[in-house]
Scaffold this active site. Structure first.
Site, PDB file in Angstrom:
ATOM      1  N   TYR A  53       0.818  -1.214   0.000  1.00  0.00           N
ATOM      2  CA  TYR A  53       0.000   0.000   0.000  1.00  0.00           C
ATOM      3  C   TYR A  53       0.848   1.257   0.000  1.00  0.00           C
ATOM      4  O   TYR A  53       1.972   1.234   0.484  1.00  0.00           O
ATOM      5  CB  TYR A  53      -0.905   0.014   1.235  1.00  0.00           C
ATOM      6  CG  TYR A  53      -1.948  -1.060   1.263  1.00  0.00           C
ATOM      7  CD1 TYR A  53      -2.266  -1.812   0.139  1.00  0.00           C
ATOM      8  CD2 TYR A  53      -2.639  -1.344   2.446  1.00  0.00           C
ATOM      9  CE1 TYR A  53      -3.231  -2.810   0.199  1.00  0.00           C
ATOM     10  CE2 TYR A  53      -3.604  -2.332   2.506  1.00  0.00           C
ATOM     11  CZ  TYR A  53      -3.886  -3.063   1.382  1.00  0.00           C
ATOM     12  OH  TYR A  53      -4.845  -4.039   1.447  1.00  0.00           O
ATOM     13  N   GLY A 243     -16.055   1.387  -3.557  1.00  0.00           N
ATOM     14  CA  GLY A 243     -16.855   2.606  -3.531  1.00  0.00           C
ATOM     15  C   GLY A 243     -18.062   2.575  -4.430  1.00  0.00           C
ATOM     16  O   GLY A 243     -18.908   3.472  -4.381  1.00  0.00           O
ATOM     17  N   LEU A 245     -20.740   0.756  -4.378  1.00  0.00           N
ATOM     18  CA  LEU A 245     -22.030   0.630  -3.690  1.00  0.00           C
ATOM     19  C   LEU A 245     -22.460   1.909  -2.982  1.00  0.00           C
ATOM     20  O   LEU A 245     -23.587   1.993  -2.501  1.00  0.00           O
ATOM     21  CB  LEU A 245     -21.982  -0.537  -2.697  1.00  0.00           C
ATOM     22  CG  LEU A 245     -22.128  -1.923  -3.339  1.00  0.00           C
ATOM     23  CD1 LEU A 245     -21.688  -3.023  -2.388  1.00  0.00           C
ATOM     24  CD2 LEU A 245     -23.574  -2.143  -3.793  1.00  0.00           C
ATOM     25  N   GLY A 247     -22.879   4.458  -4.668  1.00  0.00           N
ATOM     26  CA  GLY A 247     -23.668   5.085  -5.729  1.00  0.00           C
ATOM     27  C   GLY A 247     -22.946   6.218  -6.441  1.00  0.00           C
ATOM     28  O   GLY A 247     -23.497   6.797  -7.380  1.00  0.00           O
TER      29      GLY A 247
END
Length: 350
Positions: A53, A243, A245, A247
């Site tokens: 990361y 991300g 979900l 919208g």
């Protein structure tokens, strides 16, 4: 905040795990400090990171997330005992990480020492294998014809896994790590490691983290059943499908600074017409329930039997606060029925 035992370990972890993969690209050191401080104030004691990361990974920012967490720990040494810290060794395929080598006892030793130095700590609570050496059905490879088990030399794979377990055992004996876990693996992977641990007298893995969400529920029930029966904690990652979900990507929107505006190592394989259709239906369900789409998705994952802790994150503190609120929410029977209807219509949308 509610807490659960982490698999067969003696660690009690919060039902919310703070994911940190945005620290270093989408989040500054100051952002990271604020999120870590706020999370601990809410009772979140579970922190997940990885040597690879931030995401998307690149050579220039390699391991900066661990460095950010290490800087925070150096400034707050008294908080080390209050957190359960997980990190991961990267597998093969990334040339600037140990020349793209596979995971082995030798690379585990190298990677642990480097992570300890960056994290500025004497031990890692849970050390995880980021992905198997063999090709596994993750990152859109769960569809038919994307993997072929006959292409795997099983004896060679077991030999490599035996070497890994021996390396893990050495790290545990040295005190550098306390427990270990898997990521992006399968029921066969879990059971093979369990058998090898019994054979070699090494503590078994206490957890596995796989992608799991309303749009990607392939682990339920089969892998999650394995975890529940074998006392291996199941830790969903990307419960919002990067991300989606929330919208925010509907109608081809790309909010400035959002994850989909960055080039992804595996590509935007979740960006399918069917996934957008399913997301639109879940947004409607959330509106009827009078909660945000993200809260609907997270509250649902939290209800799944066998889930120990859900890994969440946010590029802003406001997003993180919204997401954590979901874990105090109860979805009504009617809302759950509506969710089930959408899932049956869109069982594998990406």
């Amino acid at each position: 905040m509610q807490y659960e035992l982490l698999g067969s370990s003696d660690l009690r972890v919060s039902r919310v795990c703070l994911g940190t993969m945005t620290f270093g690209i989408q989040n500054t050191q100051q952002d990271a400090n604020e999120q870590l401080d706020w999370a601990l104030d809410q009772g979140i004691n579970f922190i997940d990171t990885a040597e690879m990361y931030p995401i998307p990974p690149n050579e220039q920012t390699y391991a900066d997330t661990e460095r950010f967490i290490g800087n925070w720990l150096a400034a707050n040494p008294q908080k080390r005992q209050d957190i359960v810290l997980m990190t991961k060794i990267a597998g093969s395929g990334i040339r600037y990480i140990r020349e793209g080598s596979e995971i082995s006892a030798a690379t585990i030793e190298q990677a642990i020492d480097a992570s300890l130095q960056r994290l500025q700590t004497d031990y890692i609570d849970v050390y995880q294998l980021h992905w198997p050496n063999r090709t596994s059905p993750h990152f859109a490879k769960h569809w038919p014809w994307r993997t072929n088990p006959r292409n795997t030399d099983v004896a060679k794979e077991r030999a490599g896994m035996r070497d890994i377990v021996q390396g893990i055992g050495k790290a545990i004996d040295s005190g550098k790590i306390r427990h270990w876990g898997l990521s992006d693996d399968t029921p066969w992977g879990i059971h093979t490691y369990l058998n090898l641990c019994e054979e070699l007298g090494v503590p078994k893995p206490v957890s596995i983290q796989n992608e799991f969400s309303l749009l990607h529920a392939k682990d339920w029930p089969y892998l999650i059943e394995t975890c529940a029966f074998e006392d291996v904690a199941y830790l969903p990652w990307s419960p919002l499908a990067t991300g989606m979900l929330s919208g925010k990507y509907l109608n081809d929107e790309r909010p400035k600074g959002s994850r989909w505006t960055f080039v992804q190592r595996q590509g935007l394989f979740r960006n399918t017409e069917t996934a957008h259709e399913a997301t639109a239906r879940y947004v409607e369900v959330a509106q009827r329930a009078r909660i945000t789409p993200s809260q609907l998705a997270l509250a649902w994952v939290n209800l799944v039997p066998g889930v120990t802790s859900t890994i969440i994150g946010g590029t802003t503190l406001e997003q993180l606060k919204e997401n954590v609120q979901a874990f105090d929410m109860t979805l009504s029977d009617d809302t759950l029925r509506q969710i089930q209807q959408v899932m049956k219509r869109y069982p594998m949308p990406f």
